[in-house]
Design a protein around this motif. Structure first.
Motif, PDB file in Angstrom:
ATOM      1  N   GLY A  49       4.374   5.645  -4.321  1.00 19.10           N
ATOM      2  CA  GLY A  49       4.934   5.418  -5.650  1.00 19.10           C
ATOM      3  C   GLY A  49       4.190   6.205  -6.708  1.00 19.10           C
ATOM      4  N   ALA A  50       2.839   6.305  -6.541  1.00 18.62           N
ATOM      5  CA  ALA A  50       2.042   7.108  -7.478  1.00 18.62           C
ATOM      6  C   ALA A  50       2.440   8.577  -7.352  1.00 18.62           C
ATOM      7  CB  ALA A  50       0.564   6.925  -7.176  1.00 18.62           C
ATOM      8  N   GLN A  51       2.663   9.002  -6.107  1.00 14.82           N
ATOM      9  CA  GLN A  51       3.084  10.387  -5.862  1.00 14.82           C
ATOM     10  C   GLN A  51       4.427  10.657  -6.559  1.00 14.82           C
ATOM     11  OE1 GLN A  51       3.508  11.202  -1.688  1.00 14.82           O
ATOM     12  NE2 GLN A  51       3.760  13.406  -2.006  1.00 14.82           N
ATOM     13  N   LEU A  52       5.363   9.712  -6.407  1.00 12.39           N
ATOM     14  CA  LEU A  52       6.684   9.876  -7.027  1.00 12.39           C
ATOM     15  C   LEU A  52       6.558   9.929  -8.547  1.00 12.39           C
ATOM     16  CD1 LEU A  52       9.780  10.004  -6.612  1.00 12.39           C
ATOM     17  CD2 LEU A  52       9.813   7.515  -6.847  1.00 12.39           C
ATOM     18  N   ALA A  53       5.682   9.053  -9.102  1.00 11.24           N
ATOM     19  CA  ALA A  53       5.504   9.028 -10.556  1.00 11.24           C
ATOM     20  C   ALA A  53       4.955  10.363 -11.046  1.00 11.24           C
ATOM     21  CB  ALA A  53       4.574   7.887 -10.952  1.00 11.24           C
ATOM     22  N   ILE A 101      10.829  10.854  -2.878  1.00 13.93           N
ATOM     23  CA  ILE A 101       9.787  11.883  -2.992  1.00 13.93           C
ATOM     24  C   ILE A 101      10.330  13.217  -2.470  1.00 13.93           C
ATOM     25  CG2 ILE A 101       7.530  12.601  -2.090  1.00 13.93           C
ATOM     26  CD1 ILE A 101       6.711   9.632  -2.201  1.00 13.93           C
ATOM     27  N   LEU A 102      11.016  13.178  -1.302  1.00 14.09           N
ATOM     28  CA  LEU A 102      11.611  14.422  -0.775  1.00 14.09           C
ATOM     29  C   LEU A 102      12.545  15.046  -1.803  1.00 14.09           C
ATOM     30  CD1 LEU A 102      12.727  14.024   2.949  1.00 14.09           C
ATOM     31  CD2 LEU A 102      10.685  15.104   2.020  1.00 14.09           C
ATOM     32  N   PHE A 103      13.355  14.194  -2.438  1.00 18.50           N
ATOM     33  CA  PHE A 103      14.292  14.695  -3.444  1.00 18.50           C
ATOM     34  C   PHE A 103      13.540  15.395  -4.567  1.00 18.50           C
ATOM     35  CE2 PHE A 103      16.674  14.139  -7.396  1.00 18.50           C
ATOM     36  CZ  PHE A 103      17.906  14.692  -7.057  1.00 18.50           C
ATOM     37  N   LEU A 158       0.816  -1.232   0.000  1.00 22.20           N
ATOM     38  CA  LEU A 158       0.000   0.000   0.000  1.00 22.20           C
ATOM     39  C   LEU A 158       0.843   1.273   0.000  1.00 22.20           C
ATOM     40  CD1 LEU A 158      -2.987  -1.039   2.246  1.00 22.20           C
ATOM     41  CD2 LEU A 158      -3.100  -0.150  -0.104  1.00 22.20           C
ATOM     42  N   PRO A 159       1.825   1.432   0.923  1.00 18.72           N
ATOM     43  CA  PRO A 159       2.627   2.653   0.848  1.00 18.72           C
ATOM     44  C   PRO A 159       3.417   2.736  -0.450  1.00 18.72           C
ATOM     45  CG  PRO A 159       3.493   1.162   2.543  1.00 18.72           C
ATOM     46  CD  PRO A 159       2.179   0.613   2.097  1.00 18.72           C
ATOM     47  N   LEU A 172       5.432  13.190  -9.652  1.00 17.87           N
ATOM     48  CA  LEU A 172       6.520  14.169  -9.519  1.00 17.87           C
ATOM     49  C   LEU A 172       7.605  13.985 -10.582  1.00 17.87           C
ATOM     50  CD1 LEU A 172       6.932  14.100  -5.627  1.00 17.87           C
ATOM     51  CD2 LEU A 172       6.293  16.105  -6.973  1.00 17.87           C
ATOM     52  N   GLY A 173       7.395  12.977 -11.459  1.00 14.08           N
ATOM     53  CA  GLY A 173       8.362  12.766 -12.535  1.00 14.08           C
ATOM     54  C   GLY A 173       9.468  11.796 -12.166  1.00 14.08           C
ATOM     55  N   GLY A 174       9.287  11.059 -11.058  1.00 11.06           N
ATOM     56  CA  GLY A 174      10.318  10.122 -10.628  1.00 11.06           C
ATOM     57  C   GLY A 174      10.107   8.720 -11.176  1.00 11.06           C
ATOM     58  N   SER A 175      10.807   7.778 -10.566  1.00  7.06           N
ATOM     59  CA  SER A 175      10.790   6.394 -11.027  1.00  7.06           C
ATOM     60  C   SER A 175       9.380   5.804 -10.982  1.00  7.06           C
ATOM     61  CB  SER A 175      11.709   5.566 -10.133  1.00  7.06           C
ATOM     62  OG  SER A 175      11.540   4.197 -10.397  1.00  7.06           O
ATOM     63  N   LEU A 176       9.053   4.983 -12.014  1.00  8.40           N
ATOM     64  CA  LEU A 176       7.751   4.304 -12.058  1.00  8.40           C
ATOM     65  C   LEU A 176       7.790   2.970 -11.335  1.00  8.40           C
ATOM     66  CD1 LEU A 176       6.776   4.929 -15.795  1.00  8.40           C
ATOM     67  CD2 LEU A 176       5.853   6.059 -13.756  1.00  8.40           C
ATOM     68  N   TYR A 177       8.996   2.531 -10.954  1.00  8.37           N
ATOM     69  CA  TYR A 177       9.147   1.192 -10.385  1.00  8.37           C
ATOM     70  C   TYR A 177       8.245   0.968  -9.186  1.00  8.37           C
ATOM     71  CZ  TYR A 177      10.990  -2.368  -7.309  1.00  8.37           C
ATOM     72  OH  TYR A 177      11.089  -3.432  -6.458  1.00  8.37           O
ATOM     73  N   TYR A 178       8.194   1.949  -8.257  1.00  8.24           N
ATOM     74  CA  TYR A 178       7.534   1.701  -6.973  1.00  8.24           C
ATOM     75  C   TYR A 178       6.026   1.517  -7.123  1.00  8.24           C
ATOM     76  CZ  TYR A 178      12.077   2.950  -5.201  1.00  8.24           C
ATOM     77  OH  TYR A 178      13.408   2.953  -4.971  1.00  8.24           O
ATOM     78  N   VAL A 179       5.388   2.346  -7.961  1.00 10.40           N
ATOM     79  CA  VAL A 179       3.939   2.217  -8.126  1.00 10.40           C
ATOM     80  C   VAL A 179       3.611   0.884  -8.804  1.00 10.40           C
ATOM     81  CG1 VAL A 179       3.859   3.569 -10.283  1.00 10.40           C
ATOM     82  CG2 VAL A 179       1.829   3.399  -8.843  1.00 10.40           C
TER      83      VAL A 179
END
Lengths: 127, 733
Positions: free
Chosen positions: A33-37, B492-494, A27-28, A39-46
């Motif tokens: 992971g969706a939040q990171l995606a 995410i912080l980064f 769940l986290p 933000l333009g970050g890695s898609l791996y986590y979601v």
């Protein structure tokens, strides 16, 4: 009709616990992971989060396919981890260590899930 | 069907809440100063200021000094004009005896190199504790721990001399640790600035008092409460002929202040008879903080010689009655280096006050901040300036003592100065001119910022001829954790932070990442240099910070007020962390770039390194992580794992002629010995407290000793102790 499998033996309880654990860990990973995606970050986590939540739910339903789904996601993590950090041991630690511990637990559930699934389908055909 | 869904939902909810419980619990345990920057869009507050504007200010710079600021109640007398120094004799530190360590950096070159060779890479494993000496200085009941002694003793002849964290001075028997005398300085707890530290005392031989008379040889220190004190090296009694009964009031002419705002923590050098003083001014308090003035005093008499006051460049006397040294000028808190031959003192400067906002600085301040300034010790005039950061808003003040060396070049041997920086750029300058001996390039730096009217320098200097003590810019994939979940949190912080590489400009609307962080690169530990082999040893940090400017209303919500405000609340923010930066439009929130739930850094290890550089080839001989995970883990718990993860470290290295490097510094509370040639760790021992100090070595009656102050460091979160631990090989007699 499918239902969450009601554990009977200790092995089944343990398997159910592993399934719940995987959903809780997923769940986290899915949400953040969706939040990171976004933000333009890695898609791996979601993706990993979505895969293992699905796997965990299937396992809770007594389906061995859930265990294989977790293991598949875990196997895919290895090439991704090496692609991201190469042979850096400290870099590999968060990516591989925890998921591998869980993978061992999941491997141990496979025989239990197989038995459960067989019994369920036998019961199903008897109805 | 309904029941099934409910069960599934219940399972998920149950799981979620069990996840949230520890998260909220750990949140509650984190003290407010460990909170992250306010975050995107939260640097400003739409609310009106809760108090009138004047509430946020501090007393007028012309207001009288608060009680206790002149700690010794020393009568000031009329303002003194510049004067001539009493001619000096040669000092022990200019030509140290083989067995001695007569100055903070061992010799006046600050090499931290000892010619001793009894302890070798082969026998170092047999080192045993010879004695422990207790300085008696540690937090009392009910006192918050602000301790980090950082002390390096000195040894001359039959005496081992040192100061305690609170400025008591002691002479100790070098063989037994027995106390010969103990001078009580009487520094009060309120006078501790950010840290109770005393890096060392100075040994001075008088030119006027004959040998055998009291105060022929003297021990000298600057104190946390801004006194200069000289005592007799034989008895520990104050030297009556120095200042007012042995003391000089360094708050004279400083204007308004409160105890703890201005302090001396570094040893004061004596250069051609002039004691040169600098002082730490508490960071982040207010734009018009007390002055960073550098002053010279006569080592014989304590008489005022000159002042170098940045915004009064042509006035070298004390300020007239009712006036004060120029406020908010760059302060210098690091150990200075004295050059008797050229008659210069090399002053590592910091930032003008209000570290993270530069719009209110004068051109004179901008010319000398975060620089090395060579001041003529006869007149107080700067002879040259070399700047390491232009318009510094990152707290990249100069922490290290510069080291003098002779550098062979194609044009012959150059008298050179090695200048370490928090950026991990090591500059090598010609001591005569301040011009770089090894190439320095001005490279483009980020300039984008949402801070109005505070443009950044388009370029910054890079020492391209020396190996960099640092790693490449951070990437999202450098984020770390124990599991994918805490690693994801850091990713995410980064992504939510502003980061454009080194010198990312300050931002109000969102946090920005400062990398390298303000702990270095190189900090006050400085470097060690072995002229025989040409090997330079440096231990350094790799600890990014995450900062955000906040407007005055937001700063008020965070409780940020300057130390001299009548409304100051010590718990809300002090130096080195969040700061009010009063008299400017903004306050500052500074945190390590970490996961505050686990208190682990967000970047991957190592967090501390040690590097050997061959100064003949300017190549790295060896480099590896410094410090193990034995005492550090998530939530600050010890792991007891001997894994060399590389920890943050403060405290310098020492080189011996036998080919050993001694360094403590790390947060694993160990003292380490390395083979100078290979970098292999050949010995370590567990200290009773954090070893955040530079060790030293000496020989006495044919036996070599290694001493380390294990005082701990409150900010490094290592255990505090009052123990000086001294090691030697087993006595075979």
């Amino acid at each position: 009709m499918e239902t969450v499998h009601r554990p009977k033996s200790a092995a089944e309880w343990a398997t159910f616990a592993v399934a719940v654990l995987i959903v809780l860990l997923g769940l986290p990973l899915l949400i953040m992971g969706a939040q990171l995606a976004v933000l333009g970050g890695s898609l791996y986590y979601v993706l990993f989060g979505a895969a293992i939540i699905t796997g965990g739910i299937l396992m809770a339903f007594g389906r061995v396919a859930g265990a294989f789904l977790y293991l598949a996601a875990w196997l895919c993590t290895w090439p991704w981890a090496f692609w991201e950090v190469g042979m850096d041991g400290w870099g590999l630690l968060p990516r591989l260590f925890g998921p591998s511990l869980v993978a061992i637990a999941v491997l141990l559930t496979i025989p239990v899930l197989r038995r459960t699934q067989r019994e369920t389908s036998l019961r199903g055909s008897a109805v | 069907m309904m029941r099934k869904t409910t069960l599934l939902a219940a399972t998920i909810m149950c799981g979620l809440s069990s996840l949230l419980v520890p998260v909220t619990a750990s949140w509650a345990q984190v003290p407010s100063k460990n909170e992250d920057p306010p975050g995107e869009g939260n640097g400003t507050s739409k609310d009106a200021l809760p108090h009138p504007g004047s509430w946020y200010g501090a007393p007028s710079p012309s207001a009288p000094q608060a009680g206790g600021v002149n700690a010794g109640n020393i009568p000031d007398g009329p303002p003194a004009p510049p004067s001539e120094v009493t001619p000096a004799v040669a000092q022990e530190s200019s030509n140290p005896a083989h067995d001695d360590w007569p100055a903070y950096g061992r010799d006046s070159n600050a090499t931290r190199y000892s010619p001793l060779d009894q302890i070798t890479p082969e026998n170092v494993g047999q080192l045993k504790q010879a004695f422990v000496y207790h300085t008696g200085s540690k937090p009392g009941p009910g006192q918050a721990n602000k301790w980090a002694a950082e002390t390096t003793p000195i040894k001359v002849g039959d005496g081992l001399y040192m100061c305690s964290a609170m400025n008591d001075m002691m002479r100790i028997d070098p063989a037994t640790g027995k106390e010969v005398w103990h001078f009580k300085a009487g520094v009060k707890y309120e006078s501790i600035p950010y840290t109770a530290a005393c890096k060392g005392v100075t040994y001075y031989t008088s030119s006027t008092v004959p040998e055998g008379q009291p105060c022929h040889n003297r021990i000298l220190e600057g104190t946390l409460d801004m006194r200069l004190i000289e005592v007799d090296a034989e008895t520990g009694q104050k030297c009556e002929g120095f200042g007012y009964h042995g003391e000089v009031n360094l708050m004279k002419g400083m204007g308004e202040s409160v105890p703890g705002f201005v302090s001396i923590t570094a040893p004061v050098p004596v250069v051609n008879g002039a004691v040169v003083t600098n002082q730490e001014v508490l960071d982040g308090q207010r734009r018009w903080a007390p002055s960073g003035v550098i002053r010279g005093y006569d080592a014989e008499t304590g008489r005022f010689l000159w002042a170098w006051d940045v915004n009064r460049p042509n006035d070298h006397g004390e300020p007239k009655e009712g006036e004060h040294y120029s406020r908010g000028t760059p302060n210098s808190w690091a150990a200075m280096t004295g050059d008797n031959d050229l008659g210069l003192v090399y002053v590592p400067t910091g930032n003008a006050a209000a570290d993270y906002y530069s719009a209110m600085r004068s051109p004179e301040e901008n010319a000398v901040s975060s620089s090395i300034v060579a001041i003529d010790v006869r007149t107080g005039s700067p002879r040259w300036v070399f700047q390491t950061v232009h318009k510094d808003v990152w707290d990249y003040d100069m922490g290290s003592q510069a080291t003098m060396m002779d550098l062979p070049t194609a044009d012959g041997t150059v008298p050179a100065l090695i200048v370490p920086t928090k950026r991990g750029q090591t500059f090598v300058l010609d001591r005569r001119t301040g011009k770089p001996v090894l190439p320095v390039e001005e490279r483009p730096a980020p300039t984008a910022t949402d801070v109005p009217n505070d443009p950044r320098s388009p370029t910054q200097p890079w020492s391209v001829g020396m190996p960099r003590l640092g790693f490449p810019d951070l990437k999202e994939s450098d984020m770390w954790g124990m599991t994918p979940i805490d690693q994801l949190y850091c990713r995410i912080l980064f992504r939510k932070s502003k980061y454009e590489g080194e010198f990312t400009a300050p931002e109000i609307s969102k946090p920005w990442i400062e990398y390298p962080g303000y702990n270095g690169g190189s900090d006050w530990g400085s470097m060690a240099y072995d002229a025989r082999t040409g090997i330079l040893i440096a231990n350094w940090n790799n600890t990014p910070m995450r900062d955000q400017l906040v407007d005055r209303t937001k700063a008020d919500e965070l409780g940020l007020l300057p130390i001299d405000s009548p409304h100051f609340n010590a718990k809300a923010g002090g130096a080195e962390g969040n700061g009010a930066m009063a008299d400017t439009p903004y306050g500052i929130v500074v945190t390590p770039f970490w996961n505050r739930f686990t208190t682990m850094m967000c970047n991957k290890p190592p967090y501390g390194m040690i590097t050997a550089i061959d100064m003949h080839t300017k190549k790295v001989l060896w480099q590896h992580p410094l410090g193990s995970a034995r005492a550090n883990g998530p939530w600050g718990l010890p792991t007891h794992l001997p894994l060399t993860i590389g920890t943050p470290n403060n405290g310098g290295p020492v080189i011996t002629a036998s080919g050993l490097v001694f360094v403590a510094a790390t947060t694993d509370n160990l003292i380490h010995a390395f083979n100078l040639k290979t970098g292999k760790e050949v010995w370590n021992a567990v200290l009773p407290g954090g070893g955040q100090a530079t060790p030293m070595t000496y020989e006495y009656k044919g036996r070599q000793y290694v001493a380390i102050m294990a005082g701990g460091h409150h900010f490094m979160m290592t255990p505090v102790s009052d123990e000086l631990v001294v090691y030697a090989l087993p006595d075979t007699h």
